[in-house]
Design a protein around this motif. Structure first.
Motif, PDB file in Angstrom:
ATOM      1  N   TRP A 142       3.344   4.469   6.563  1.00 47.10           N
ATOM      2  CA  TRP A 142       3.327   5.937   6.582  1.00 47.10           C
ATOM      3  C   TRP A 142       4.654   6.463   6.050  1.00 47.10           C
ATOM      4  O   TRP A 142       5.729   6.035   6.480  1.00 47.10           O
ATOM      5  N   ARG A 184       1.187   6.908   3.414  1.00 53.02           N
ATOM      6  CA  ARG A 184       0.340   8.078   3.616  1.00 53.02           C
ATOM      7  C   ARG A 184       1.204   9.313   3.851  1.00 53.02           C
ATOM      8  O   ARG A 184       2.167   9.274   4.619  1.00 53.02           O
ATOM      9  N   ARG A 185       0.830  10.392   3.192  1.00 58.91           N
ATOM     10  CA  ARG A 185       1.566  11.649   3.306  1.00 58.91           C
ATOM     11  C   ARG A 185       0.766  12.600   4.198  1.00 58.91           C
ATOM     12  O   ARG A 185      -0.348  12.988   3.868  1.00 58.91           O
ATOM     13  N   ILE A 186       1.343  12.950   5.335  1.00 57.77           N
ATOM     14  CA  ILE A 186       0.660  13.793   6.321  1.00 57.77           C
ATOM     15  C   ILE A 186       1.377  15.143   6.384  1.00 57.77           C
ATOM     16  O   ILE A 186       2.573  15.226   6.640  1.00 57.77           O
ATOM     17  N   ARG A 191       0.825  -1.201   0.000  1.00 53.76           N
ATOM     18  CA  ARG A 191       0.000   0.000   0.000  1.00 53.76           C
ATOM     19  C   ARG A 191       0.864   1.258   0.000  1.00 53.76           C
ATOM     20  O   ARG A 191       1.886   1.335   0.671  1.00 53.76           O
ATOM     21  N   LYS A 192       0.430   2.214  -0.754  1.00 50.52           N
ATOM     22  CA  LYS A 192       1.146   3.481  -0.828  1.00 50.52           C
ATOM     23  C   LYS A 192       1.191   4.140   0.548  1.00 50.52           C
ATOM     24  O   LYS A 192       0.222   4.139   1.285  1.00 50.52           O
ATOM     25  N   LYS A 200       0.019  16.437  -3.305  1.00 45.84           N
ATOM     26  CA  LYS A 200      -1.092  15.629  -2.834  1.00 45.84           C
ATOM     27  C   LYS A 200      -0.783  15.139  -1.422  1.00 45.84           C
ATOM     28  O   LYS A 200       0.319  14.654  -1.155  1.00 45.84           O
ATOM     29  N   VAL A 201      -1.762  15.278  -0.549  1.00 46.94           N
ATOM     30  CA  VAL A 201      -1.574  14.791   0.820  1.00 46.94           C
ATOM     31  C   VAL A 201      -2.797  13.980   1.221  1.00 46.94           C
ATOM     32  O   VAL A 201      -3.890  14.142   0.666  1.00 46.94           O
ATOM     33  N   ASP A 202      -2.595  13.076   2.183  1.00 51.67           N
ATOM     34  CA  ASP A 202      -3.680  12.223   2.659  1.00 51.67           C
ATOM     35  C   ASP A 202      -4.343  12.767   3.914  1.00 51.67           C
ATOM     36  O   ASP A 202      -5.445  12.330   4.279  1.00 51.67           O
ATOM     37  N   GLY A 203      -3.687  13.682   4.583  1.00 52.27           N
ATOM     38  CA  GLY A 203      -4.247  14.241   5.798  1.00 52.27           C
ATOM     39  C   GLY A 203      -3.407  15.403   6.279  1.00 52.27           C
ATOM     40  O   GLY A 203      -2.280  15.617   5.811  1.00 52.27           O
ATOM     41  N   VAL A 219      -9.629  16.572   2.687  1.00 54.82           N
ATOM     42  CA  VAL A 219      -8.910  15.425   3.255  1.00 54.82           C
ATOM     43  C   VAL A 219      -9.100  15.491   4.773  1.00 54.82           C
ATOM     44  O   VAL A 219      -9.483  16.532   5.325  1.00 54.82           O
TER      45      VAL A 219
END
Length: 215
Positions: A35, A5-7, A2-3, A54-57, A76
């Motif tokens: 992560w 996550r970019r926070i 899984r890719k 692009k960010v996930d959170g 997000v």
């Protein structure tokens, strides 16, 4: 796989407390499999993302309506840190102001002080009212004398610092040393120290000051 996550973390880190929070976020992210490292980047002047990012959170420390609007537009997951904008429909992490105030009082009592005062400004703000409540409850619960001062009852006005210091100095001189003071925020604590100096009251021999951090 899984890719990761970019926070994204939106905050300035000029305060020790903020640096510690960012460090804690980093430690948590390191323990989370999948992560990617946090992105401690923020265009804090414009509150905008670079083109293509692009960010996930987001973990943010918003302090203005403009910043809140930016966060709501990201679409997000966002977690806010701090006491500001409590009515905004975003998840929030904040501290227990009553507990923080109680711990400050307990420290002053352990130092042998029998008179403890609370000094603040902007008493209509929730965090100030909670800190006042915590100090009053802790002091009166021990059967000790409690005093309170609103440094700027009419609100802060630039250029009135000297007058505020003089008024505070007069109030401080009426207290019987040694005494302790819990300041509602760090800036208030600095103002109290200036007033103590103006009143010729020695710190910490005659007066001890604890300020509660405001991020």
């Amino acid at each position: 796989m899984r890719k990761g996550r970019r926070i994204l973390v939106f905050t300035k880190v000029e305060h020790t407390a903020r640096r510690q929070i960012v460090h804690g976020i980093g430690r948590y992210a390191h323990q989370r499999q999948g992560w990617q490292p946090l992105i401690p980047w923020a265009d804090l002047d414009n509150w905008s993302l670079p083109a293509g990012m692009k960010v996930d959170g987001v973990v943010a420390f918003p302090q203005s309506s403009r910043e809140i609007d930016f966060l709501l537009e990201l679409k997000v997951p966002v977690v806010c840190v701090g006491p500001y904008f409590p009515n905004v429909a975003l998840p929030r992490v904040e501290w227990d102001d009553v507990l923080a105030a109680r711990l400050a009082v307990e420290h002053l009592i352990e130092a042998g002080l029998k008179r403890i005062a609370f000094v603040g400004t902007d008493f209509e703000k929730r965090y100030v009212a909670k800190r006042l409540e915590g100090v009053r409850r802790a002091v009166e619960g021990q059967g000790l004398d409690f005093d309170m001062l609103d440094l700027e009852p009419g609100g802060h006005q630039a250029g009135h610092e000297a007058m505020v210091a003089r008024c505070a100095a007069t109030w401080l001189q009426a207290l019987e040393p040694p005494f302790g003071i819990v300041a509602a925020a760090d800036l208030t604590g600095l103002e109290v120290l200036d007033a103590l100096h103006a009143a010729d009251i020695a710190v910490p021999e005659q007066a001890a000051v604890i300020s509660i951090c405001l991020l």
